[in-house]
Design an enzyme around this catalytic site. Structure first.
Site, PDB file in Angstrom:
ATOM      1  N   ASP A  89     -30.780  -8.855 -18.075  1.00  0.00           N
ATOM      2  CA  ASP A  89     -30.798  -8.608 -16.623  1.00  0.00           C
ATOM      3  C   ASP A  89     -29.335  -8.342 -16.036  1.00  0.00           C
ATOM      4  O   ASP A  89     -29.089  -8.763 -15.014  1.00  0.00           O
ATOM      5  CB  ASP A  89     -31.552  -9.807 -16.036  1.00  0.00           C
ATOM      6  N   ASP A 124     -26.688 -11.510 -16.319  1.00  0.00           N
ATOM      7  CA  ASP A 124     -26.588 -11.315 -15.068  1.00  0.00           C
ATOM      8  C   ASP A 124     -24.992 -11.143 -14.597  1.00  0.00           C
ATOM      9  O   ASP A 124     -24.364 -11.467 -13.665  1.00  0.00           O
ATOM     10  CB  ASP A 124     -26.737 -12.678 -14.190  1.00  0.00           C
ATOM     11  N   TRP A 135     -37.985  -8.564 -11.174  1.00  0.00           N
ATOM     12  CA  TRP A 135     -37.865  -9.879 -10.957  1.00  0.00           C
ATOM     13  C   TRP A 135     -38.462 -10.326  -9.484  1.00  0.00           C
ATOM     14  O   TRP A 135     -38.218  -9.447  -8.439  1.00  0.00           O
ATOM     15  CB  TRP A 135     -36.349  -9.954 -10.791  1.00  0.00           C
ATOM     16  N   GLN A 192     -26.703 -17.765 -16.801  1.00  0.00           N
ATOM     17  CA  GLN A 192     -26.447 -16.742 -16.026  1.00  0.00           C
ATOM     18  C   GLN A 192     -24.969 -17.033 -15.499  1.00  0.00           C
ATOM     19  O   GLN A 192     -24.743 -17.929 -15.069  1.00  0.00           O
ATOM     20  CB  GLN A 192     -27.280 -16.757 -14.899  1.00  0.00           C
TER      21      GLN A 192
END
Length: 356
Positions: free
Chosen positions: A207, A180, A270, A157
């Site tokens: 994500d 991310d 999430w 991430q």
């Protein structure tokens, strides 16, 4: 490192999305009347400061009016923090295009921290915004972490921008990263923080737009990179608190990709630290969706089922937008309440078009 598009951003209605698929679009320069700088940053030393953080630190603490930092073309590396005591800061690129000014760093969740341990997802952010009323215009934020060059780092991430402040706005800004990329959050799970993105470009794979903030993406391009895996990625990972009726809203956007059809999900819910109250919301309406999104566009996240989240669409179009039983749709009455003003107004009547 995966090939990045480094494309320009949308500058008008989503109808322009088809021309953006293969080439960038130039944005007009920052309007001097709207973003007349108090100080200027220039990497060559010709401005008031050579670095972004020094200019941010020069803003008056507890400022009650806008403090504008103009940034001349160049690449500026190093971690930037807009502290909670630095309110109403604006950073405006002074180049002709958002590509002309890049603010970036190179750090992932698993990157060793000189102070011990690793940075973690929050600490990986190239830019962290805790100052209320922050604005950015006509520039690029990036996390340049190279996944291929660091096979020893498995927690990949790597956040380009983390926002935790209320009433933040970005116009004609690019956000570049992989996993991310854009973390839109708030100071606490039950605290509402609002963020507005207009004519922006966001790219990533897993994500890459995530968090619990109330965030509106208006006439933006949201581009999924090719990972070479199945699934190829997830656009959103909202963690909206159940008490907050407004999570992520995408309106008049273009969701694009150069990867294989039906290999990317629109989102998954999430639940940070397995929080049962994180009932994420993503609403996508009046937007073009390309073929990388399949007939079942939402995904479970571990043991958390997507059907218990607040996922919905309305009047989307394009090869990736056919209505199926696995694509919840807003009714016209519901859509009338899922609008930009409804998401952003709040108790103080905030309208991001009225500067500060």
């Amino acid at each position: 490192m995966r090939r990045r598009t480094f494309l320009g951003i949308t500058t008008g209605a989503v109808a322009a999305a088809s021309t953006l698929a293969g080439r960038g679009a130039s944005a007009s320069p920052a309007r001097a009347g709207s973003f007349a700088p108090h100080v200027v940053v220039a990497a060559d030393g010709s401005g008031d400061f050579a670095g972004i953080q020094e200019a941010v630190d020069s803003a008056p603490a507890g400022n009650a009016s806008a403090f504008v930092i103009g940034v001349r073309p160049g690449t500026y590396t190093g971690r930037i923090v807009i502290g909670a005591d630095r309110s109403l800061v604006t950073i405006a690129g002074l180049g002709r295009r958002p590509q002309d000014v890049m603010i970036a760093d190179d750090r992932a969740n698993g990157t060793p921290n000189p102070a011990g341990g690793t940075w973690g997802t929050t600490g990986s952010a190239s830019v962290t915004v805790d100052g209320a009323g922050f604005r950015a215009h006509n520039l690029t934020f990036a996390n340049l972490f190279d996944e291929a060059a660091h096979p020893e780092i498995t927690n990949r991430q790597a956040v380009a921008v983390l926002t935790r402040a209320d009433r933040v706005a970005f116009s004609r800004v690019r956000f570049l990263g992989n996993q991310d990329t854009l973390y839109v959050n708030s100071p606490a799970a039950t605290t509402v923080a609002r963020a507005y993105f207009r004519d922006c470009y966001v790219e990533g794979d897993v994500d890459f737009i995530f968090g619990r903030a109330t965030a509106v993406f208006d006439r933006c391009r949201v581009h999924s990179l090719h990972r070479g895996t199945t699934p190829n990625g997830y656009v959103t990972a909202p963690s909206t608190d159940i008490a907050n009726p407004h999570g992520f809203l995408f309106t008049r956007c273009a969701l694009t990709s150069e990867t294989a059809p039906a290999t990317v999900f629109l989102g998954r819910p999430w639940h940070p630290s397995q929080d049962p109250n994180a009932i994420g919301q993503t609403v996508i309406r009046d937007s073009r969706i390309d073929a990388h999104i399949g007939a079942t566009p939402w995904s479970d996240f571990g043991t958390w089922p997507w059907r218990e989240a607040r996922f919905a669409e309305y009047r989307n179009f394009g090869p990736g937008a056919p209505v199926t039983p696995d694509r919840p749709q807003l009714t016209p009455a519901e859509a009338a309440t899922q609008t930009v003003p409804a998401f952003l107004r709040g108790p103080d009547g905030w309208s991001p078009d009225r500067h500060h």
